[in-house]
Design a protein around this motif. Structure first.
Motif, PDB file in Angstrom:
ATOM      1  N   VAL A   8     -38.870  35.972  -6.876  1.00 48.54           N
ATOM      2  CA  VAL A   8     -37.531  35.559  -7.292  1.00 48.54           C
ATOM      3  C   VAL A   8     -37.170  36.273  -8.588  1.00 48.54           C
ATOM      4  CG1 VAL A   8     -36.022  33.637  -7.934  1.00 48.54           C
ATOM      5  CG2 VAL A   8     -37.874  33.263  -6.277  1.00 48.54           C
ATOM      6  N   ILE A  86     -36.112  36.944  -3.064  1.00 50.40           N
ATOM      7  CA  ILE A  86     -34.775  36.451  -3.386  1.00 50.40           C
ATOM      8  C   ILE A  86     -34.274  37.217  -4.604  1.00 50.40           C
ATOM      9  CG2 ILE A  86     -33.331  34.492  -3.984  1.00 50.40           C
ATOM     10  CD1 ILE A  86     -35.303  32.662  -2.603  1.00 50.40           C
ATOM     11  N   ASN A  88     -31.844  37.333  -7.074  1.00 48.53           N
ATOM     12  CA  ASN A  88     -30.868  36.406  -7.634  1.00 48.53           C
ATOM     13  C   ASN A  88     -30.248  36.901  -8.942  1.00 48.53           C
ATOM     14  OD1 ASN A  88     -29.730  33.569  -8.368  1.00 48.53           O
ATOM     15  ND2 ASN A  88     -31.158  34.043 -10.032  1.00 48.53           N
ATOM     16  N   ILE A 141     -33.257  37.403   0.756  1.00 49.42           N
ATOM     17  CA  ILE A 141     -31.920  36.891   0.443  1.00 49.42           C
ATOM     18  C   ILE A 141     -31.413  37.635  -0.788  1.00 49.42           C
ATOM     19  CG2 ILE A 141     -30.577  34.959  -0.453  1.00 49.42           C
ATOM     20  CD1 ILE A 141     -32.132  33.074   1.221  1.00 49.42           C
ATOM     21  N   LEU A 234     -33.019  29.514   4.370  1.00 49.16           N
ATOM     22  CA  LEU A 234     -34.005  30.597   4.447  1.00 49.16           C
ATOM     23  C   LEU A 234     -35.009  30.376   5.575  1.00 49.16           C
ATOM     24  CD1 LEU A 234     -35.498  33.092   3.096  1.00 49.16           C
ATOM     25  CD2 LEU A 234     -36.741  31.394   1.753  1.00 49.16           C
TER      26      LEU A 234
END
Length: 251
Positions: A8, A86, A88, A141, A234
């Motif tokens: 992340v 991810i 982000n 993502i 997810l």
């Protein structure tokens, strides 16, 4: 034993913090990237017996992007059954209506594209290359925005970066059939970025009142609740079938 490794970015605050904290209770290894450390996340991971590795890096700096990508993926455990990335980390970037001349603005624009686009391209490329032959379940993502899909006066740079991110995700979906990728709009979240938006000059951002009203009416998404929604999304069996998506379609 089935193992999951999750990565992340932008994990020190807001949605990134909420995503990383919830993943720390679900995965075997959590890798985070942010400009600052997150002591609470480190302690939570320890309590959950989740191996947590944090990389301090400014993903608006191409040199640091390259260095952290090499560090993470040269040491990545390739025996896991699932890998999650991810992306982000992001920034609003410079705000203003078409008048963005000047050296300082040029540097701000470059910095926004580095963080919102270049870092994601480089990290995703390294991630997909490293996991290509593992046979694992690989999911990505990219946190996008509705601003990449509808024009917003004053947000030319932000809208452009998010539109670029959406198209990049569409391209990589065709290039990397071993992975599932989604560019996901999360809606309007109660984070520091929203506070920044509410303080913008009306001359530069004429839509400010809309975001002020959302805050006053309590209509901003809670980061923890939103992170829970995103992680449920997810893990859906049909994750990745729609590569340009919006979490508000699933609330």
């Amino acid at each position: 034993m089935s193992q999951t490794i999750a990565i992340v970015t932008g994990s020190s605050r807001g949605l990134g913090d909420a995503l990383a904290s919830q993943l720390a209770t679900q995965v075997n290894q959590l890798i985070t990237v942010a400009r600052t450390d997150n002591a609470q996340l480190q302690e939570l991971a320890r309590q959950q017996n989740c191996q947590h590795v944090h990389y301090r890096a400014d993903l608006a700096d191409p040199v640091q992007i390259n260095a952290v990508a090499q560090d993470i993926f040269s040491q990545l455990d390739l025996s896991a059954s699932q890998y999650i990335l991810i992306n982000n980390a992001g920034t609003l970037g410079p705000v203003g209506q078409y008048n963005v001349l000047g050296h300082e603005k040029a540097l701000d624009i470059a910095s926004a594209f580095n963080l919102n686009v270049n870092s994601i391209i480089m990290l995703t490329s390294a991630f997909l290359t490293a996991t290509r032959h593992t046979g694992a379940d690989i999911r990505v993502i990219n946190i996008s925005s509705g601003a990449g899909r509808a024009p917003t006066p004053g947000w030319g740079v932000y809208c452009a970066t998010k539109a670029a991110l959406d198209m990049y995700t569409r391209v990589v979906k065709q290039e990397a059939p071993h992975a599932r990728l989604v560019s996901l709009a999360p809606g309007v979240i109660d984070t520091g970025m929203q506070k920044q938006i509410r303080e913008l000059d009306l001359n530069h951002f004429p839509n400010r009142s809309r975001f002020t009203q959302l805050h006053e009416k309590g209509e901003l998404s809670n980061p923890e609740q939103l992170a829970h929604q995103i992680l449920n999304y997810l893990h859906r069996d049909d994750f990745g079938q729609t590569e340009i998506d919006d979490i508000r379609h699933y609330s």
